[in-house]
Design an enzyme around this catalytic site. Structure first.
Site, PDB file in Angstrom:
ATOM      1  N   HIS A 150      -5.565  61.439  56.106  1.00 24.32           N
ATOM      2  CA  HIS A 150      -6.917  61.095  55.658  1.00 24.32           C
ATOM      3  C   HIS A 150      -6.887  60.581  54.205  1.00 24.32           C
ATOM      4  CE1 HIS A 150     -11.389  61.776  55.710  1.00 24.32           C
ATOM      5  NE2 HIS A 150     -11.181  61.878  54.409  1.00 24.32           N
ATOM      6  N   GLU A 151      -6.296  61.367  53.325  1.00 22.41           N
ATOM      7  CA  GLU A 151      -6.274  60.967  51.910  1.00 22.41           C
ATOM      8  C   GLU A 151      -5.404  59.733  51.700  1.00 22.41           C
ATOM      9  OE1 GLU A 151      -8.492  62.246  50.189  1.00 22.41           O
ATOM     10  OE2 GLU A 151      -8.892  64.067  51.349  1.00 22.41           O
ATOM     11  N   GLU A 183     -14.581  55.775  53.595  1.00 20.85           N
ATOM     12  CA  GLU A 183     -14.344  56.788  54.626  1.00 20.85           C
ATOM     13  C   GLU A 183     -13.769  56.151  55.897  1.00 20.85           C
ATOM     14  OE1 GLU A 183     -14.562  59.876  53.901  1.00 20.85           O
ATOM     15  OE2 GLU A 183     -14.616  60.959  55.814  1.00 20.85           O
ATOM     16  N   HIS A 238      -7.558  56.752  52.284  1.00 27.25           N
ATOM     17  CA  HIS A 238      -8.319  56.449  51.058  1.00 27.25           C
ATOM     18  C   HIS A 238      -7.416  55.787  50.014  1.00 27.25           C
ATOM     19  CE1 HIS A 238     -12.157  58.314  51.921  1.00 27.25           C
ATOM     20  NE2 HIS A 238     -11.652  59.530  52.116  1.00 27.25           N
TER      21      HIS A 238
END
Lengths: 505, 505
Positions: free
Chosen positions: A267-268, A297, A271
């Site tokens: 997830h990070e 997101e 980003h």
């Protein structure tokens, strides 16, 4: 001063602010990662000093004059030219920053600082009444903020503009109505299915040092540049892009649950790859800044879910995972593991929710914060409304406020309008991935099976990252996918994936 | 504006600058510790932004007016009152910062940045001629700086004032003459002694993870507050006190040499305890800043050498050290270890020098930089002069410039005038420790044998740390020890310690 000179001066000031704000980024990262306990008071002074300087420089009336000069010229005729986009977004920020009275800014800072502290204790002690007066003040101040900024139709429109410029309550209502109408029955069918995964295989022993090595290797494989970033450990995972060449991500490790760190890192990393691929030349100006919270997101959710919870990804990584954790996974088939990481189950906590139920958590929050802001719901009635709507949407009784309306930090920091960007991210991710599949066909999943993510990353660089804020989110979506945002690709993706897994239709 | 109002405004500005400069401290620490490789360009912009803002705020003519108003009042009648000391030191800084023309500041920044890069390569390749033109420019610009600042007798006085205000070339010449006259024969006697330590016991296997645990425990024992600081690993060890509650130290570990990390940690901990015990209320003003570079170095040398290379310290720690490194030290007696860590031997590299030879390295540098600055020595003649004087002072032939005049970074960054503060630190450390022994008698060494360093730390807090810049170094020394600085306590300490160890007299 000519319009060109005014524009050059605006860019110079904007870049200087970019450097100044990136200093605060480093200090905040250090605060979350390595700062010793007693360093907090000084760090508070440092952050306040930098924030006040930044605000002062950004709201300098000279900035307004420069904007006016450029806006009166031909330079901005094309709103998607460099000058057009930069001036459009600087104007939005400048108006917002100058319309909100200084007294309100300070009152918001004071109240939300206190509210966050009270919220943390209230959540621990399951004590909503202690938090209620603070929430009451936050809602009141955010209403004043909306009035100061100005809005059409609903004050919420003024607040969401901070996170997702161009999006409106009306659009969001339509999106959420379409989503919940399909998600709720899908989830009910899944829950009723006799075929269910064994999630316990993910709760065996996963030594932290090996999790770290495995997660870093996966981050590298999908495209994180460790020469331009780092991965550290914090209580609350985040991604912070300081600027060109330096983007830091964090995660937290649970030695008895595989998902927490690994999918957090994907997830990070999603980003971070956005931050690492913004156009360097435009650093500090809107063209060097990510488009919106929703689009940001979309990048994290795309890598975490669309890619990382997909079969082709694990066709490549599962043998490596078994090698890394032999005692935990030798007796677990790839299919059993794949099913386990795609467990769908209504649950109380948003951040632990699966792909199918997640947006129902957001729909609930969107509904309730709209009602709080308009005054249709009082803070006193919030816990009851939460419980009632939660049961209607997710079929579960809420046992207490700690696992109900106190679970998220957002309202305590004044982040009303933030939640919908999570759902927008999920929808954009699915729609982007759908466009990628249309362009590359099955080839893209063959890439993944080989552990090759360069074509996907290149496509995202090309269609999303490099544009910064040249286009608003809706326009970016239209250009990248050929269509305006729609919940359809997301719903098709879910239906297809989970019908097969759970044997429902 | 009354004088009191002017003083309050000066303090407000000074404290704001303290916060601003502490931001740069965090960024610099991160640069040395955790910053990813590609973050360097952005970090350079951030540092330049903060430095320029700091310079601009400090040299604001308004500061000069405020200083003038306070100076014309009774507030500064007592130069050692809060206002007296703060205004005295702010005036010194303000005059220095405003007298040096902006063009010279920029030229110095440009040349020294380049000189450091060239020096690094030149040292690697043992290529003094490539560095010489840069050094030539540095010397010329430092001469211009001295002229701009103004000086009596020798331009060097204007440069040393930046590090050790109040000290003069004349005083230093007397000190170094006294030192070398006694050190050179002492070292010769030690070298000629048949009794010699076996230094190789320090070059066995010392696993890095255990070194870290042991060094951290020692830092805690002598008084480092890990809730207000950290220990990390860097190529070049340093101590950086950001401000109240946050002081970071670093070291480097050599798995085959015990001394490097351990005595490095004691050294940096000495610096850090000074920073951690400066008066918090005065943070940002001179009263919250360490007295001088020499006094700062006295704190690091006191803990590293006077305490850490002493017998009582190891009476306590050696059994623990043997437990920590059983395979390396089981067969090594405490006495053999103690002798090994006090090995005296003329060597080529300053940073590796022992207590007896160290100041001869500094005497050499002081002599040469005086001559460079006055023009008595050309940069072309430097390597020859270095070799000649090195042999005279230390009895060794210099094999190459990399281990000769290229070994230190200081001249490349323009730090002419810095070196003597190392020797001042050694002398102050011995004189302070002498005063401590006079006050507490043998009790202080009994403390150490028990692992109790609180009385010593308390004495330093009381007589050194809490004063900040209230007194100049000489006055601080007089008040703490009852006498002006003298090389005698240091020479007595050395003679006593090494006569016994080496059986010489």
């Amino acid at each position: 001063m000519t319009a060109s000179e005014a524009y050059a001066e605006l860019v110079r000031r904007s870049k200087e602010l970019g450097v100044l704000n990136s200093c605060a980024g480093v200090l905040n990262w250090d605060h979350q990662t390595y700062m010793p306990r007693n360093g907090g008071a000084l760090r508070g002074e440092q952050m306040a000093f930098l924030a006040s300087l930044s605000h002062q420089k950004f709201t300098d009336p000279k900035v307004g004059e420069l904007l006016g000069t450029v806006e009166a010229s031909d330079l901005v005729r094309n709103p998607e030219s460099d000058a057009g986009a930069n001036v459009r977004e600087l104007r939005r920020g400048y108006d917002r920053a100058t319309k909100i009275p200084q007294a309100l800014v300070e009152e918001l800072a004071r109240v939300t600082t206190q509210a966050q502290q009270v919220w943390e204790q209230a959540k621990k002690k399951n004590d909503y009444p202690s938090f209620r007066p603070l929430l009451e003040q936050v809602v009141k101040l955010k209403r004043e903020e909306a009035n100061a900024v100005g809005f059409k139709e609903h004050p919420y429109n003024a607040l969401i503009e901070e996170y997702e410029p161009g999006t409106t309550v009306a659009e969001l209502k339509t999106l959420f109505a379409g989503l919940t109408a399909e998600l709720a029955p899908l989830v009910r069918k899944i829950v009723a299915s006799p075929k269910q995964p064994d999630k316990s295989v993910l709760e065996r022993e996963f030594p932290v040092d090996r999790q770290k090595v495995f997660a870093e290797a996966a981050a590298v494989a999908i495209g994180f540049d460790f020469h331009s970033g780092r991965l550290d450990t914090t209580a609350h995972p985040f991604c912070s892009g300081f600027g060109p060449g330096d983007c830091r991500i964090t995660t937290r490790y649970n030695p008895r649950f595989f998902n927490e760190a690994f999918f957090g890192v994907l997830h990070e990393t999603g980003h971070a790859m956005y931050e690492q691929n913004l156009p360097t030349d435009h650093f500090g100006t809107p063209l060097g800044v990510a488009c919106s919270f929703g689009i940001h997101e979309s990048q994290s959710r795309l890598w975490e879910n669309q890619v990382g919870r997909g079969r082709p990804f694990w066709d490549h990584f599962y043998p490596r995972l078994q090698q890394t954790f032999p005692s935990a996974l030798t007796d677990v088939s790839k299919e059993a593991f794949y099913f386990a990481i795609n467990d769908v189950r209504p649950s109380l906590i948003r951040v632990e929710a699966d792909e199918a139920t997640y947006n129902l958590h957001i729909a609930l929050r969107f509904e309730l914060e709209l009602a709080l802001l308009s005054g249709d719901l009082t803070t006193g009635d919030l816990p009851g409304a939460w419980a009632e709507r939660f049961e209607a949407l997710l079929g579960l009784k809420v046992p207490d406020d700690a696992r109900g309306c106190l679970q998220d930090i957002h309202w305590s920091f004044g982040g009303i309008g933030y939640f919908p960007t999570y759902t927008l991210g999920n929808l954009y991710a699915a729609q982007l991935m759908d466009a990628v599949r249309r362009e590359f066909g099955d080839g893209i999943e063959e890439d993944f099976r080989r552990g090759d993510f360069t074509r996907l990353k290149g496509w995202l660089n090309q269609h999303v990252h490099r544009h910064g804020q040249r286009y608003r989110a809706g326009e970016l979506c239209q250009r990248a996918t050929g269509a305006p945002l729609s919940p359809k690709p997301f719903l098709s993706y879910l239906n297809e994936k989970f019908s097969a897994l759970y044997g429902v239709c």
